[in-house]
Design an enzyme around this catalytic site. Structure first.
Site, short mmCIF file in Angstrom:
data_model
loop_
_atom_site.label_atom_id
_atom_site.label_comp_id
_atom_site.label_asym_id
_atom_site.label_seq_id
_atom_site.Cartn_x
_atom_site.Cartn_y
_atom_site.Cartn_z
CG HIS A 330 12.58 -1.64 -7.82
ND1 HIS A 330 13.37 -1.86 -7.01
CD2 HIS A 330 13.16 -0.63 -8.54
CE1 HIS A 330 14.39 -1.00 -6.92
NE2 HIS A 330 14.31 -0.24 -8.00
CE LYS A 508 6.40 -8.58 4.64
NZ LYS A 508 7.55 -8.43 3.66
NE ARG A 509 2.43 1.27 1.85
CZ ARG A 509 2.20 2.35 1.15
NH1 ARG A 509 3.17 3.28 0.84
NH2 ARG A 509 1.20 2.49 0.49
CE LYS A 514 4.66 -5.41 0.12
NZ LYS A 514 5.93 -5.85 -0.36
CB THR A 616 14.94 -4.72 1.56
OG1 THR A 616 13.67 -3.94 1.58
CG2 THR A 616 15.61 -4.78 0.02
CE LYS A 620 15.61 -2.97 5.53
NZ LYS A 620 14.49 -2.09 4.95
C1 26W Z 1 3.33 3.69 -10.17
C2 26W Z 1 3.30 3.29 -8.79
C3 26W Z 1 4.23 2.42 -8.16
C4 26W Z 1 5.12 2.98 -6.88
C5 26W Z 1 5.89 2.21 -6.54
C6 26W Z 1 4.72 1.14 -8.69
C7 26W Z 1 5.65 0.43 -8.25
C8 26W Z 1 6.31 1.17 -7.10
C9 26W Z 1 7.54 0.32 -6.64
C10 26W Z 1 8.42 -0.33 -7.54
C11 26W Z 1 7.21 -0.54 -5.53
C12 26W Z 1 8.36 -1.25 -4.79
O1 26W Z 1 8.73 -0.44 -3.79
N1 26W Z 1 8.84 -2.46 -5.13
C13 26W Z 1 9.60 -2.96 -4.03
O2 26W Z 1 10.99 -2.75 -4.25
C14 26W Z 1 11.89 -3.41 -3.37
C15 26W Z 1 13.16 -3.00 -3.77
O3 26W Z 1 13.75 -3.57 -4.86
C16 26W Z 1 11.75 -4.92 -3.25
O4 26W Z 1 12.46 -5.22 -2.58
C17 26W Z 1 10.09 -5.25 -3.17
O5 26W Z 1 10.13 -6.71 -3.40
C18 26W Z 1 9.36 -4.30 -4.04
O6 26W Z 1 7.84 -4.78 -3.88
#
Ligand code: 26W
Length: 768
Positions: A330, A508-509, A514, A616, A620
């Site tokens: 992701h 968004k976060r 971003k 995503t 929406k």
């Molecule tokens: C290890 C810490 C950590 C925690 C969460 C690393 C990475 C994450 C996630 C992968 C972050 C995340 O939510 N990524 C998002 O995933 C969405 C669903 O596929 C995408 O639409 C977003 O672009 C992406 O930032």
């Protein structure tokens, strides 16, 4: 689901008596919420049993996060009894809307967790046997408040309202073993209702508890085991969700959480598989598992370990694992790729680490070049590499993202295993993200093309011939949604937004890539322009933000402070506030998002090209009839493909340009020849805003100094962003603009989670 008002109210009454010693007349909101939910659960129970019993090949979706949001309205809608329950409650003088106060289940951070929730709902709606497996965190993502413009975090006690949509399944409890303690894992099952189709899948969330000797024949299981049973720390494991989104923190507790969830899930699945009299070698015929990023990747060595305990050789176990697991990536942000310290891992989970070493050996035996392919190297375990090596399929989440994985991030692996790599573009569920959050617009669509689009979103294309006809309705509904949002924001944030303003929204976060900062600078640019007269007839606009910053992410918190300072300046200016408002809403969550996406005129999707895997939120907004103001990044690219670039507002460097300019990039080349930009950046350090903690100064330095100044190309994209944003704001209000918005809705079909789970099933899972 059949519904009988009288019987339903009798059930509610009975539950109120049994559980709360009260009745319909005197029950409070919380009691009523629990009784209503449980009455529905009773009715749905037979379908849940039938769905569970079906002897079908299933997929387990392993994820550390499920961002479910509020369950009650979605569940009632999917069961087809939303209006009926509303009516039943109204008949006894109660308003269903009162349950808007019920806590959101925020057992996730952002995109990845919400995606998991959308996929569970979509799979149930498409009759695909997909079950979620995760952790029942005692506290979800922190609640956010602003104090003097700074983010402060508070605990998210999401169980405060009770958890009537879960069932504790004590009989499926099992023990998870760490080198220093044993933990009892108890599952809570949540029903996932398909949309009006009688299908009920399951989300199983594991809770950690102290082991109790009387529950299990511990004297047997512990025989010959000299290690003490440590009950003390047991419950702590699931205490809290790590609030990091995109940065790896090498905390031992997080490692424990990850192992806890996958070990319990696999033990449970293997146990039942064997109990059904099946040969464990045939597991891949019956099951596959999707690893939602690297967080659950310990499932791979754990399954191998379990199979070896069952008597399989390493190679036999490895082959079963390889046919069972699949992996979704992701993010390509390097700081997010999970790596664990060999010492920590081997200390905590020696027999799991043994299997990881086995995988590394196997990799070498398969003749892969040690320098280009490794799982364990230099005292570190590389979880993504482990996942790729052992999985059948590896997927990215948008075309552009998958291409970057193939050509950059995992290039070596792609060259060796091209057939493993597939793209599955993300999707969202149209039930929560249009039917539920924007019922008036949904009704208008129904009246033109029927209800088929509820479960076949491509049918929205049939709306195109009606675009002119429904334009007045569309405008009116958007206006009403904006009024409702404005009232809500007034109540929650104390900020007044005139509803005839353009609503420009970025939710968004909070992350540097971003680029909320780019948005903030543009607002400040407009402010000075309006104030000093260089911008005439500025179209009245409200700039709305929602975002949580990871508590330890300093720069992200600095951006929040900056925007809140800008809001104070703009909203407090008697003249400028006639045409500009700025608000950063507090504690942005799924329920807030539902209200925001249906009231937006512009959707800000402005990440540095190549950095947002998909996004995503962009989908929406699109589904609710909103144009995108964005870069050619993530799913924005496909949104333009579907809806036409001319119907959106695209700006900025492309991935190729980003790669080209990045070497030797010096933002000062731009700042020096753009006095306007220089002036905006100067406000971070010249006393325009109060900065008693020195946060804004650090923000300034991140753009202008250090060894990699302006890493995210804010300065590089600034001028083009302003140009295109002005164009959008000037276009607003015309029929042509509303038409663009509506054409986006008509083209949103591809971004249904129904299509995504169908793709997963066809290309990876083969479950129906
Ligand atoms: C290890 C810490 C950590 C925690 C969460 C690393 C990475 C994450 C996630 C992968 C972050 C995340 O939510 N990524 C998002 O995933 C969405 C669903 O596929 C995408 O639409 C977003 O672009 C992406 O930032």
């Amino acid at each position: 689901m059949k519904f009988n008002r009288k019987e339903f109210l009798q059930d509610v009454e009975r539950i109120l008596h049994a559980d709360f010693k009260t009745d319909l007349k005197s029950a409070d909101k919380k009691e009523l919420y629990n009784a209503v939910s449980k009455a529905v659960m009773l009715e749905a129970y037979p379908d849940w049993e039938t769905s569970r019993a079906a002897d079908k090949r299933r997929c387990g979706y392993f994820s550390a996060e499920f961002l479910m949001g509020r369950a009650i309205f979605n569940n009632l809608m999917n069961l087809g009894i939303l209006e009926e329950v509303k009516g039943a409650l109204a008949s006894v003088g109660e308003d269903l809307g009162q349950f808007e106060e019920v806590e959101d289940a925020a057992l996730g951070n952002g995109g990845l967790g919400r995606l998991a929730a959308c996929y569970l709902e979509a799979a149930a709606s498409k009759n695909l046997p997909l079950d979620g497996y995760g952790i029942r965190y005692r506290y979800g993502l922190f609640r956010q408040v602003f104090e003097d413009g700074y983010q402060k975090e508070e605990g998210d006690d999401w169980l405060r309202w009770g958890d009537p949509w879960s069932v504790r399944v004590e009989r499926d409890a099992c023990i998870v073993r760490f080198s220093d303690m044993d933990i009892l894992a108890v599952p809570y099952d949540m029903p996932i209702f398909g949309y009006k189709n009688g299908v009920v899948n399951t989300l199983r969330l594991w809770s950690s508890e102290p082991v109790r000797a009387f529950d299990f024949d511990l004297f047997d299981t512990m025989k010959g085991d000299t290690k003490a049973v440590d009950n003390f720390n047991a419950t702590k494991i699931c205490d809290v969700l790590y609030p990091n989104d995109n940065t790896m923190v090498g905390k031992l507790l997080r490692l424990r959480q990850q192992y806890f969830m996958v070990s319990a899930s696999l033990q449970d699945i293997v146990k039942k598989f064997k109990a059904a009299g099946r040969d464990i070698r045939t597991l891949p015929e019956k099951y596959c598992f999707q690893l939602n990023d690297t967080h659950p990747v310990l499932a791979i060595p754990e399954l191998i370990r379990i199979l070896r305990c069952e008597g399989l050789s390493f190679d036999e176990a490895f082959d079963v694992a390889r046919r069972t697991f699949n992996f979704t990536n992701h993010t390509i942000m390097a700081e997010a790729l999970e790596r664990w310290d060999v010492l920590a891992l081997s200390d905590l989970l020696p027999s799991v680490y043994e299997q990881i070493l086995g995988c590394q050996e196997r990799l070498e035996r398969e003749g892969l070049d040690r320098d280009r392919f490794f799982i364990v190297r230099d005292g570190t375990v590389h979880m993504a590499n482990l996942a790729i090596f052992v999985s059948s399929k590896v997927n990215g989440v948008a075309e552009i993202h998958t291409n970057i994985l193939k050509t950059e991030t995992f290039r070596n692996w792609y060259e060796r295993y091209p057939e493993k790599f597939v793209n599955i573009t993300n999707g969202i569920t149209p039930r929560r993200w249009l039917l539920l959050n924007n019922p008036a617009l949904a009704k208008v669509i129904d009246s033109k093309i029927g209800e088929g689009w509820h479960t076949d979103l491509k049918q929205l294309a049939d709306l195109r011939p009606f675009v002119d006809e429904i334009l007045p309705d569309f405008k009116r509904i958007k206006g009403e949604n904006k009024q409702k949002l404005a009232a809500y924001i007034k109540e929650r944030e104390g900020v007044e937004i005139p509803s005839h303003f353009i609503f420009d929204i970025q939710i968004k976060r909070l992350h540097e890539y971003k680029r909320q900062l780019l948005n903030a600078l543009s607002i400040l640019h407009f402010y000075f322009g309006v104030k000093e007269g260089s911008i005439q007839n500025f179209p009245p606009t409200a700039f709305i933000f929602g975002a949580k910053a990871a508590p330890g992410y300093y720069m992200a918190k600095a951006v929040i402070k900056f925007i809140n300072e800008i809001a104070k300046l703009v909203n407090g200016d008697a003249e400028v506030s006639k045409v500009m408002r700025v608000v950063f809403v507090q504690d942005y969550d799924v329920s807030y998002a539902e209200k925001l996406v249906c009231a937006a005129d512009a959707s800000e999707q402005i990440s540095t090209a190549g950095m947002e895997a998909s996004g995503t939120g962009n989908m929406k907004f699109m589904l609710n009839g909103t144009v995108t103001l964005g870069t050619m990044d993530g799913a924005n690219v496909e949104i333009c493909e579907e809806a036409g670039r001319e119907n959106n507002y695209i700006f900025g460097a492309t991935v190729d340009e980003v790669n080209a300019v990045k070497h030797g990039y010096n933002p000062w080349d731009i700042i020096n020849r753009t006095p306007e930009l220089r002036r905006l950046l100067d406000t971070l350090v010249n006393g325009t805003f109060s900065d008693e903690r020195g946060m804004l100064r650090r923000l300034y330095e991140s753009i202008t100094g250090g060894h990699e100044p302006d890493r995210y190309l804010v300065c590089y994209d600034f001028a083009d962003y302003i140009r295109v944003k002005e164009e959008l704001l000037r276009d607003y209000g015309s029929d042509a603009f509303y038409k663009k918005s509506l054409l986006n809705l008509c083209a949103a079909g591809k971004f249904s989670a129904d299509r995504s789970v169908r793709d997963y099933s066809d290309l990876i899972w083969h479950i129906g």
